[in-house]
Design a protein around this motif. Structure first.
Motif, PDB file in Angstrom:
ATOM      1  N   TRP A 170       0.223   4.071   2.492  1.00  0.00           N
ATOM      2  CA  TRP A 170      -1.135   4.594   2.665  1.00  0.00           C
ATOM      3  C   TRP A 170      -1.972   3.606   3.467  1.00  0.00           C
ATOM      4  N   ASP A 201       0.811  -1.222   0.000  1.00  0.00           N
ATOM      5  CA  ASP A 201       0.000   0.000   0.000  1.00  0.00           C
ATOM      6  C   ASP A 201       0.843   1.271   0.000  1.00  0.00           C
ATOM      7  N   GLU A 202       2.153   1.128  -0.135  1.00  0.00           N
ATOM      8  CA  GLU A 202       3.091   2.254  -0.255  1.00  0.00           C
ATOM      9  C   GLU A 202       2.902   3.300   0.839  1.00  0.00           C
TER      10      GLU A 202
END
Length: 136
Positions: A51, A48-49
């Motif tokens: 996030w 989800d980098e």
């Protein structure tokens, strides 16, 4: 939905738990506060980098009612006390001062009784939803 500000008059009726329930009035009660909670379910992972990601449609909703009043010894007050001791959930209808009603199953998570010498007995109770709640 509009719930009243604290300290408002209300009528609290709790179910005796029978198959054909009778709702007993808890006399002398006032709504002193309420809380609506919604706890979400987070499913964030490394992909989800950074996030935050929530699981759609999941979560835990609850309604908590804070009540207080003079203890008058009514059958409804005794039933509330018995439910607090046993931890049993009970059907509840809380009618607010402008005819709105809160309906559902609740548990008494706190019941406090107080009385000073030569003064009225009072109580404070916290009820927490134990299933779906309808406000209408």
């Amino acid at each position: 939905m509009s719930l009243p500000l604290g300290g408002n008059d209300c009528l609290l009726r709790i179910s005796d738990g029978e198959e054909s329930p009778t709702f007993l009035l808890v006399e002398g009660v006032r709504l002193s506060g309420w809380t609506i909670s919604h706890d979400e379910v987070e499913v964030t992972d490394a992909g989800d980098e950074g996030w935050r990601r929530l699981l759609p449609g999941a979560g835990l909703r609850s309604l908590e009612l804070k009540l207080s009043g003079l203890y008058l010894g009514s059958a409804g007050e005794r039933l509330l006390r018995d439910c607090a001791f046993s931890g049993a959930a009970f059907g509840c209808v809380l009618t607010l001062d402008h005819a709105e009603a809160v309906r559902g199953r609740f548990i008494a998570v706190k019941l406090q009784m107080d009385s000073a010498i030569n003064e009225e007995a009072t109580y404070a109770a916290t009820l927490r939803s134990a299933g779906p709640v309808v406000i209408n």
